[in-house]
Scaffold this active site. Structure first.
Site, short mmCIF file in Angstrom:
data_model
loop_
_atom_site.label_atom_id
_atom_site.label_comp_id
_atom_site.label_asym_id
_atom_site.label_seq_id
_atom_site.Cartn_x
_atom_site.Cartn_y
_atom_site.Cartn_z
N LYS A 179 0.86 -1.18 0.00
CA LYS A 179 0.00 0.00 0.00
C LYS A 179 0.89 1.23 0.00
O LYS A 179 1.51 1.58 1.01
CB LYS A 179 -0.91 0.06 1.24
N GLY A 210 -4.67 3.25 -1.70
CA GLY A 210 -5.78 3.67 -0.85
C GLY A 210 -5.28 4.45 0.34
O GLY A 210 -4.09 4.72 0.48
N GLY A 212 -4.66 5.32 4.48
CA GLY A 212 -4.21 4.59 5.65
C GLY A 212 -5.35 4.05 6.50
O GLY A 212 -5.33 2.87 6.87
N PRO A 213 -6.36 4.88 6.84
CA PRO A 213 -7.43 4.38 7.69
C PRO A 213 -8.24 3.24 7.08
O PRO A 213 -8.89 2.49 7.81
CB PRO A 213 -8.31 5.63 7.89
N VAL A 215 -7.21 1.10 3.74
CA VAL A 215 -6.37 0.02 3.24
C VAL A 215 -5.25 -0.32 4.22
O VAL A 215 -4.97 -1.49 4.48
CB VAL A 215 -5.79 0.38 1.86
N GLY A 216 -4.61 0.71 4.79
CA GLY A 216 -3.52 0.46 5.73
C GLY A 216 -3.97 -0.34 6.94
O GLY A 216 -3.32 -1.31 7.34
N GLU A 254 9.94 1.80 10.69
CA GLU A 254 10.94 2.86 10.51
C GLU A 254 10.19 4.17 10.65
O GLU A 254 9.40 4.53 9.79
CB GLU A 254 11.60 2.72 9.14
N CYS A 288 13.35 11.58 6.98
CA CYS A 288 13.33 11.15 8.38
C CYS A 288 14.72 11.22 9.01
O CYS A 288 14.84 11.40 10.22
CB CYS A 288 12.76 9.74 8.49
N GLU A 387 9.67 16.31 15.60
CA GLU A 387 10.02 16.20 14.19
C GLU A 387 9.18 17.18 13.38
O GLU A 387 7.95 17.09 13.36
CB GLU A 387 9.79 14.78 13.69
#
Length: 480
Positions: A179, A210, A212-213, A215-216, A254, A288, A387
Site C-alpha cells: 500500500k 488507498g 491509511g485508515p 487500506v492500511g 521505521e 526522516c 520532528e
C-alpha cells in the site's frame, strides 16, 4: 544534462495489481493526486477497500509456498530483471516524483530514482547467496521466510521506501502486498509496470492503493499477513503495532527522527556546515534522517551561524522542473501548515530567527515554506524535540563533548546523526556514545549494505543489506 519536460497533465490509473494481473477494484471511488507546486490535480488512482486487501492477501498467500521454495539464484534473477526494468524507466520515475511530490527534477533523478536502483542492486547480489545456516551443538539453525508481508510506505521517498521493503522481502522468499501513500501513488504504478515486465510469478507482489485508515488498517490487521513493514510517523507506527499485536504478528517500523549534527571545535567548519545544511534541507526537509539539530562548539558558534545563513541563501524555491530550483514545495497544504506552526511556536518560545521565517518571500502558488534557521534553541524546546518534517534547522551551542552528547541524546528519537572533527578517533568516540541507529563521521558516504533503522521511538528492526533480508525471516532450530 538536459532536463526533460513534465509528464502529461493528468495521469489516471484505474486498476489494482493482484495475482499478476491488472484488475478492477471492488469500488469505483478514486483518490486525486495533487501537484504540490501548483495545487492542481494531476492524477487519480483507485481508493482501495478491505475487500481489495482480502483479494491481494489471498493472492500473496497462494503464491507464498512456490516463491519460498524457489532457489535463491532464481529469485535473484527475478530481482535482476526488475532492476533492469526500473532502470529503463528512471527518467519517467524522476519526472513523476517531481510532479507528485515536488522534488526538484535534478534531485529526483539523482536520489529519488537513483538510490532505489543502488539498493536493489545490492539486494540482487545478496539474494543469490544460499541462506546462512549455523550449527549450535546438536542443532542446525536455519532461516526461513516469514510469509506474507504487508508493506505500507510513505510519500517522501515513494520508490526508495518501497524498494527497501520489497527487494529484501522477495530475496528472503516472502510475498508482498503493497500500500503506497495516497499522496504519491503514481510512482508505485511505474514500479508495477516494471514488475509485470520483469515476469515475477503471479501473486508474489501485489498493489492496493488507498488511504491509511482504510487500506492500511485492513492490511495491518489482516489475519493472513505475517509481518507488517511500515515507514512513516511514530503515531501511525504505534497504531500499526497495536493492530498487529492483537494477532501476535511481527512488525518492522521505521519511524520519526530528530537527528543531531555534532560539530566539534576542531572540525572543518565550512564543510560541516555546508553538508549539514544540505542534509537538513534535503527533499525540502521531508527526510526522516535529516540532521535537523546542528550542535556547534561555542567557540565556533557565531562563525557557524554566519556560514549557515549564507548557505541557506543559495536554496532557491521554485518549480521542480526549473533547473535553477534547489528547494521544492512541501507535499501538501496540510504539511505546509504544520511546518508553519512549528516556526510560529519556535518564535513564541524565544528562538532567534537567523534565516527564512514567516515573512520570507514565497512563490505565488504551491505549498512552499522558506528554508528557516533558528539559533539559541533550547534543547528542551518543542523545536529541538519534535520532528518538523520541513526545511527548518535548529542551531544549538555546546561547551564540550560531554554536553554535546547529552544534548544529542536528549530525544525520544534515535534514527541518524553526524559528528565532525579533525581528530577521527575523537569523532568516533562521540559517535559511539550517540543513541542512534546511524552516525556519519566527517561526511561518511551512504552504504546500502549497512543496517538502517533506529533506537527508541524511531522504530523497530532494520532495513538494507543482509540485516534487512534477515528482518523478513524466522529462525528454526533442528535438533539432530
Amino acid at each position: 544534462m538536459e532536463l526533460a519536460a513534465a509528464p502529461p497533465a493528468l495521469l489516471v490509473r484505474r486498476h489494482l495489481h493482484v495475482a499478476g494481473e491488472w484488475v478492477d477494484p471492488a469500488d469505483g471511488a478514486s483518490i486525486p493526486v495533487e501537484n504540490p507546486a501548483s495545487g492542481e490535480v494531476v492524477g487519480r488512482v483507485p481508493a482501495g477497500t478491505p475487500a481489495d486487501v482480502d483479494r491481494a492477501v489471498a493472492a500473496a498467500r497462494a503464491a507464498f509456498s512456490g516463491w519460498a521454495a524457489t532457489a535463491p539464484a532464481e529469485r535473484a534473477a527475478h530481482l535482476d530483471r526488475l532492476h533492469a526494468a526500473l532502470a529503463a524507466r528512471a527518467d519517467e520515475i524522476a519526472r513523476t516524483i517531481a510532479l507528485e511530490l515536488g522534488t526538484p527534477l535534478k534531485l529526483a533523478t539523482r536520489v529519488q530514482a537513483g538510490l532505489p536502483l543502488t539498493v536493489l542492486r545490492s539486494v540482487v547480489d545478496l539474494a543469490a547467496r544460499p541462506p546462512a545456516e549455523e550449527t549450535v551443538g546438536n542443532s542446525l539453525v536455519v532461516r526461513e521466510p516469514v510469509g506474507v508481508v504487508g508493506a505500507i510506505t510513505p510519500w517522501n521517498y515513494p520508490l526508495h521506501q518501497v524498494v527497501a521493503k520489497l527487494a529484501p522481502a522477495l530475496a528472503a522468499g516472502c510475498t508482498v502486498v503493497l500500500k503506497p501513500s495516497e499522496l504519491t501513488p503514481l510512482t508505485a504504478y511505474l514500479l508495477f509496470d516494471a514488475v509485470a515486465e520483469a515476469g515475477l510469478p503471479p501473486g508474489v507482489v501485489n498493489l492496493v492503493p488507498g488511504t491509511g485508515p482504510v487500506v492500511g488498517e485492513a492490511l495491518a490487521a489482516h489475519p493472513d499477513v505475517d509481518l507488517v513493514s511500515f515507514t512513516g510517523s511514530t503515531a501511525t507506527g504505534r497504531r500499526i503495532a497495536h493492530l498487529a499485536a492483537d494477532r501476535i504478528a511481527r512488525v518492522a517500523l521505521e519511524l520519526g527522527g530528530k537527528s543531531a549534527n555534532v560539530i566539534l571545535a576542531d572540525a572543518d567548519l565550512p564543510t560541516a556546515v555546508k553538508v549539514g545544511v544540505g542534509n537538513a534541507l534535503l527533499n525540502s526537509g521531508q527526510t526522516c534522517t535529516a540532521w535537523t539539530r546542528m550542535l556547534v562548539h561555542r567557540d565556533r558558534y557565531a562563525e557557524a551561524l554566519d556560514l549557515v545563513a549564507s548557505a541557506v541563501e543559495a536554496y532557491r524555491l521554485g518549480d521542480p522542473f526549473d533547473p535553477a530550483t534547489r528547494l521544492g514545495p512541501l507535499v501538501s497544504a496540510g504539511q505546509a501548515e504544520r511546518v508553519r506552526g512549528h516556526v510560529a511556536r519556535a518564535l513564541a518560545d524565544g528562538a532567534r530567527l537567523v534565516a527564512g521565517g514567516p515573512d520570507a518571500p514565497l512563490p505565488a502558488r504551491g505549498h512552499f515554506v522558506a528554508p528557516t534557521v533558528f539559533a539559541d534553541v533550547h534543547p528542551d524546546s518543542a523545536l529541538a524535540q519534535e520532528e518538523v518534517f520541513g526545511p527548518v534547522l535548529a542551531v544549538i551551542p555546546f561547551d564540550d563533548a560531554d554536553e554535546a552528547v547529552a544534548i544529542a541524546n536528549n530525544s525520544r528519537y534515535g534514527l541518524a546523526g553526524a559528528v565532525w572533527s579533525a581528530d577521527e578517533e575523537a569523532a568516533l568516540a562521540v559517535a559511539r556514545r550517540l543513541r542512534t541507529g546511524q552516525v556519519d563521521v566527517n561526511g561518511g558516504a551512504f552504504n546500502p549494505l549497512a543496517p538502517f533503522g533506529g533506537y527508541q521511538q524511531s522504530g523497530l528492526g532494520r532495513e538494507l543489506g543482509a540485516h534487512g533480508i534477515a528482518e523478513f525471516t524466522e529462525l528454526k532450530a533442528i535438533q539432530r
